[in-house]
Design a protein around this motif. Structure first.
Motif, PDB file in Angstrom:
ATOM      1  N   PRO A  14       0.811  -1.231   0.000  1.00 52.49           N
ATOM      2  CA  PRO A  14       0.000   0.000   0.000  1.00 52.49           C
ATOM      3  C   PRO A  14       0.841   1.278   0.000  1.00 52.49           C
ATOM      4  CG  PRO A  14      -0.866  -1.600   1.575  1.00 52.49           C
ATOM      5  CD  PRO A  14       0.450  -2.144   1.082  1.00 52.49           C
ATOM      6  N   ARG A  15       2.058   1.202   0.532  1.00 51.75           N
ATOM      7  CA  ARG A  15       2.926   2.383   0.574  1.00 51.75           C
ATOM      8  C   ARG A  15       3.972   2.330  -0.536  1.00 51.75           C
ATOM      9  NH1 ARG A  15       8.090   3.780   0.374  1.00 51.75           N
ATOM     10  NH2 ARG A  15       8.624   1.990   1.667  1.00 51.75           N
ATOM     11  N   ASP A  16       4.944   1.429  -0.406  1.00 54.38           N
ATOM     12  CA  ASP A  16       6.036   1.405  -1.384  1.00 54.38           C
ATOM     13  C   ASP A  16       5.474   1.093  -2.772  1.00 54.38           C
ATOM     14  OD1 ASP A  16       8.554   1.350  -2.548  1.00 54.38           O
ATOM     15  OD2 ASP A  16       9.447   0.129  -0.987  1.00 54.38           O
ATOM     16  N   GLY A  17       4.455   0.223  -2.811  1.00 54.94           N
ATOM     17  CA  GLY A  17       3.855  -0.143  -4.086  1.00 54.94           C
ATOM     18  C   GLY A  17       3.118   1.014  -4.722  1.00 54.94           C
ATOM     19  N   GLY A 206      15.065  -7.360   5.847  1.00 57.30           N
ATOM     20  CA  GLY A 206      15.485  -7.175   4.454  1.00 57.30           C
ATOM     21  C   GLY A 206      14.363  -6.506   3.672  1.00 57.30           C
ATOM     22  N   HIS A 207      14.736  -5.581   2.798  1.00 63.97           N
ATOM     23  CA  HIS A 207      13.755  -4.856   1.969  1.00 63.97           C
ATOM     24  C   HIS A 207      14.341  -4.839   0.560  1.00 63.97           C
ATOM     25  CE1 HIS A 207      10.936  -1.286   1.298  1.00 63.97           C
ATOM     26  NE2 HIS A 207      11.773  -1.164   0.283  1.00 63.97           N
ATOM     27  N   PHE A 208      13.923  -5.829  -0.228  1.00 60.75           N
ATOM     28  CA  PHE A 208      14.590  -6.021  -1.509  1.00 60.75           C
ATOM     29  C   PHE A 208      13.657  -5.763  -2.685  1.00 60.75           C
ATOM     30  CE2 PHE A 208      16.751  -9.274   1.346  1.00 60.75           C
ATOM     31  CZ  PHE A 208      17.710  -8.365   1.763  1.00 60.75           C
ATOM     32  N   HIS A 209      14.049  -4.787  -3.509  1.00 62.08           N
ATOM     33  CA  HIS A 209      13.346  -4.569  -4.771  1.00 62.08           C
ATOM     34  C   HIS A 209      13.857  -5.613  -5.762  1.00 62.08           C
ATOM     35  CE1 HIS A 209      11.056  -0.830  -3.930  1.00 62.08           C
ATOM     36  NE2 HIS A 209      11.883  -0.809  -2.897  1.00 62.08           N
ATOM     37  N   ASP A 210      13.038  -5.880  -6.775  1.00 59.46           N
ATOM     38  CA  ASP A 210      13.308  -7.061  -7.605  1.00 59.46           C
ATOM     39  C   ASP A 210      13.696  -6.716  -9.038  1.00 59.46           C
ATOM     40  OD1 ASP A 210      13.544  -9.831  -7.774  1.00 59.46           O
ATOM     41  OD2 ASP A 210      11.520 -10.061  -8.577  1.00 59.46           O
ATOM     42  N   GLY A 248       9.186  -2.947  -8.362  1.00 60.47           N
ATOM     43  CA  GLY A 248       8.644  -3.131  -7.019  1.00 60.47           C
ATOM     44  C   GLY A 248       9.480  -4.033  -6.127  1.00 60.47           C
ATOM     45  N   ASN A 249       8.994  -4.138  -4.914  1.00 56.23           N
ATOM     46  CA  ASN A 249       9.613  -5.054  -3.953  1.00 56.23           C
ATOM     47  C   ASN A 249       9.354  -6.483  -4.402  1.00 56.23           C
ATOM     48  OD1 ASN A 249       8.614  -2.569  -2.319  1.00 56.23           O
ATOM     49  ND2 ASN A 249      10.217  -3.492  -1.094  1.00 56.23           N
ATOM     50  N   VAL A 250      10.094  -7.390  -3.814  1.00 59.42           N
ATOM     51  CA  VAL A 250       9.814  -8.806  -4.043  1.00 59.42           C
ATOM     52  C   VAL A 250       8.334  -9.036  -3.725  1.00 59.42           C
ATOM     53  CG1 VAL A 250      10.472  -9.519  -1.671  1.00 59.42           C
ATOM     54  CG2 VAL A 250      10.651 -11.147  -3.554  1.00 59.42           C
TER      55      VAL A 250
HETATM   56 MG    MG Z   1      11.468   0.540  -1.103  1.00 62.00          MG
END
Ligand code: MG
Ligand code: HMG
Length: 302
Positions: A14-17, A206-210, A248-250
């Motif tokens: 809802p936020r990063d996305g 961990g905060h991993f974008h893909d 986006g994130n994983v």
């Molecule tokens: Mg991020």
């Protein structure tokens, strides 16, 4: 190998996305996504950010979204706060947790929050103090922990420095963020090790974008170190407006599928999670950006 038996996932969709969506997403749709995620068993959801609406108009409905959520007992709702102004606005929405976001790259700090790393720490010091005074948990993010869209490679010394600075101002938990998804497993492990010099294993995530398809591998690499908390984004939503080209994130669905297959508990119902991801993807007019969700949806259709 030091695999955890349980993993906590924070859905940041809802936020990063949604912060990166071109089209307008009404508050009601964001609220419905949060409801569906909590019904799927997510116990922490990053709902929105209290940043400048001139910088990120997608999050301008922050207070409306927070007010519209039917809060479920046992679920924690977090929001981003870049400064005291954002914190004061957020406070009215009663978040369980706030997130301050620093960068391991000077150029990214400037582009993302319009100040140097050092200045950002001074801003976050005031935010962390105010949050503690209000009994709100303070999480931090270290952006560009393995690479920066402007500076390229980022050294582990920089990551360690930012972890030390965040620890010094009372940030209780830190997320090691691969903002542009350039990291590979060993690099991500090194960034995590640098952070662990200042934080306990129970206080890192961990905060991993893909972007380069490495996020699941990077997650596994950190699981092997015993890291048991991860941010992920339903349907793989997202990106950062200040990191061009980053995806986006994983996808939460992909992480949950992997963990289930490894016998690691998440408390998440994968079918309901796939439904949540499909709901938001249908609204956005595209397919979920998750291999596991795609496979499960195809299987259902067949
Ligand atoms: Mg991020
Ligand atoms: P600034 O322009 O330097 O701020 O922006 P300022 O203090 O000079 O204020 C300028 C104007 O903004 C003023 O309004 C302030 O009142 C207003 P005016 O007088 O011109 O009408 N303002 C605010 N309004 C609402 N909420 C606030 C706020 N603060 C000031 N909190 C600022 C500095 C930090 C505000 C700006 O740069 C900003 O909002 N940046 C946010 C960028 C952002 O949201 N990026 C994405 C999130 S981070 C991310 O995605 C990374 C992460 O996922 C981890 C990873 O993957 O790396 C977390």
């Amino acid at each position: 190998m030091n695999l955890p038996s349980k993993v906590k996932i924070v859905d940041v969709g809802p936020r990063d996305g949604l912060q990166n969506e071109k089209g307008e997403v009404p508050a009601s749709v964001k609220i419905e996504l949060v409801h569906r995620l909590q019904d799927a068993g997510l116990t922490e959801i990053e709902v929105t950010s209290f940043v400048s609406p001139k910088w990120v108009p997608q999050m301008a409905d922050n207070a409306e979204v927070m007010a519209g959520i039917r809060r479920k007992p046992g679920v924690r709702y977090s929001v981003l706060t870049p400064n005291l102004k954002g914190f004061e606005a957020a406070l009215l929405s009663k978040p369980d947790e706030i997130v301050v976001f620093a960068a391991a790259s000077e150029a990214f700090s400037q582009r993302n929050i319009n100040c140097s790393i050092e200045e950002s720490i001074e801003r976050f010091r005031a935010v962390a103090e105010a949050a503690h005074a209000n009994n709100i948990y303070v999480r931090g993010a270290i952006s560009c922990a393995v690479g920066c869209p402007y500076e390229g490679e980022v050294s582990t010394e920089r990551v360690e420095m930012v972890a030390r600075l965040l620890k010094g101002i009372g940030v209780q938990h830190v997320g090691v963020a691969d903002t542009i998804g350039v990291g590979t497993p060993l690099k991500v492990q090194r960034a995590m090790e640098a952070t662990l010099k200042h934080y306990n294993i129970n206080d890192v995530s961990g905060h991993f974008h893909d972007t380069y398809g490495q996020a699941l591998g990077n997650t596994l690499a950190c699981l092997q170190m015993g890291v048991w908390q991860y941010d992920a984004s339903s349907a793989g939503l997202g990106g950062c407006p200040y990191a061009k080209g980053a995806t986006g994130n994983v996808a939460t669905e992909d992480v949950v599928y992997m963990l289930q297959g490894m016998g690691i508990e998440t408390g998440i119902d994968l079918d309901k999670l796939v439904d949540a991801g499909k709901f938001i993807s249908d609204f956005l007019g595209r397919k979920p950006n998750s291999r596991a969700a795609t496979a499960l949806l195809n299987k259902r259709a067949g």
